[in-house]
Motif scaffolding. Structure first.
Motif: not given
Length: 201
Positions: A137-155
């Protein structure tokens, strides 16, 4: 004529980013007068916005399609992340333009909206994983936004155009081996971020 202008603009953006898609270059490539361009688009910003939206809609759709043939949420998550990364590294100039290139504020606003479109895909995956017990269980919208940010920043670094520090023009900025390692690292990070478990690809 409008389609021709859009095609020429996309080609130029794909070759050299928004910076290279000047009005004169677009008009020359489309074989039209600059005045003709402005009869179809009120401004270069409006033209760029349409190019950005059209290109990003394709990328969002590809990421959504990538999860369809996978069963577990973890597999779907990996497929989505890998699709995003692989497509970006296959067309680095276009990906740089879509992800990070400094451009008009209207395109920056489009970027925020389409980041949310990606986040919506990951939010649905996280919700499904929470329901199945694959993801804690987690705050799904925050986790989802963090994943998108991590992918973009990594590239951002690998996609960045050559600068003065890159003196060897013959050497590719990202080799095939580097790409594979980068793609796997991003996927591994994203899976571990939402599952809390170490994951080997």
């Amino acid at each position: 004529m409008r389609v021709k202008i859009l095609r020429s603009t996309r080609n130029l953006v794909q070759q050299s980013g928004f910076k290279g898609a000047t009005v004169s270059a677009i008009a020359e490539d489309a074989n039209v007068a600059t005045g003709t361009l402005y009869r179809h688009f009120p401004s270069k910003s409006a033209l760029f916005s349409e190019i950005f939206r059209t290109a990003t809609e394709i990328e969002v759709r590809k990421v959504a399609e990538a999860i369809e043939n996978n069963t577990t949420v973890t597999q779907q998550l990996i497929a989505a992340v890998n699709c995003f990364s692989k497509r970006a590294l296959t067309a680095p100039q276009l990906a740089w333009a879509l992800i990070a290139e400094p451009v008009d504020p209207i395109v920056d606003a489009d970027r925020l909206r389409y980041r949310q479109a990606y986040a919506d895909i990951f939010e649905q995956l996280i919700a499904a994983g929470m329901q199945s017990g694959e993801i804690p269980n987690q705050h799904k919208s925050i986790s989802a936004a963090a994943l998108v940010g991590a992918m973009a920043e990594s590239l951002v670094g690998p996609l960045s155009p050559p600068n003065k520090a890159n003196t060897d023009k013959k050497k590719p900025l990202v080799t095939v081996k580097d790409k594979e390692a980068l793609i796997n690292s991003i996927a591994r990070f994203c899976v571990q971020a939402v599952t809390g478990q170490e994951y080997s690809l």
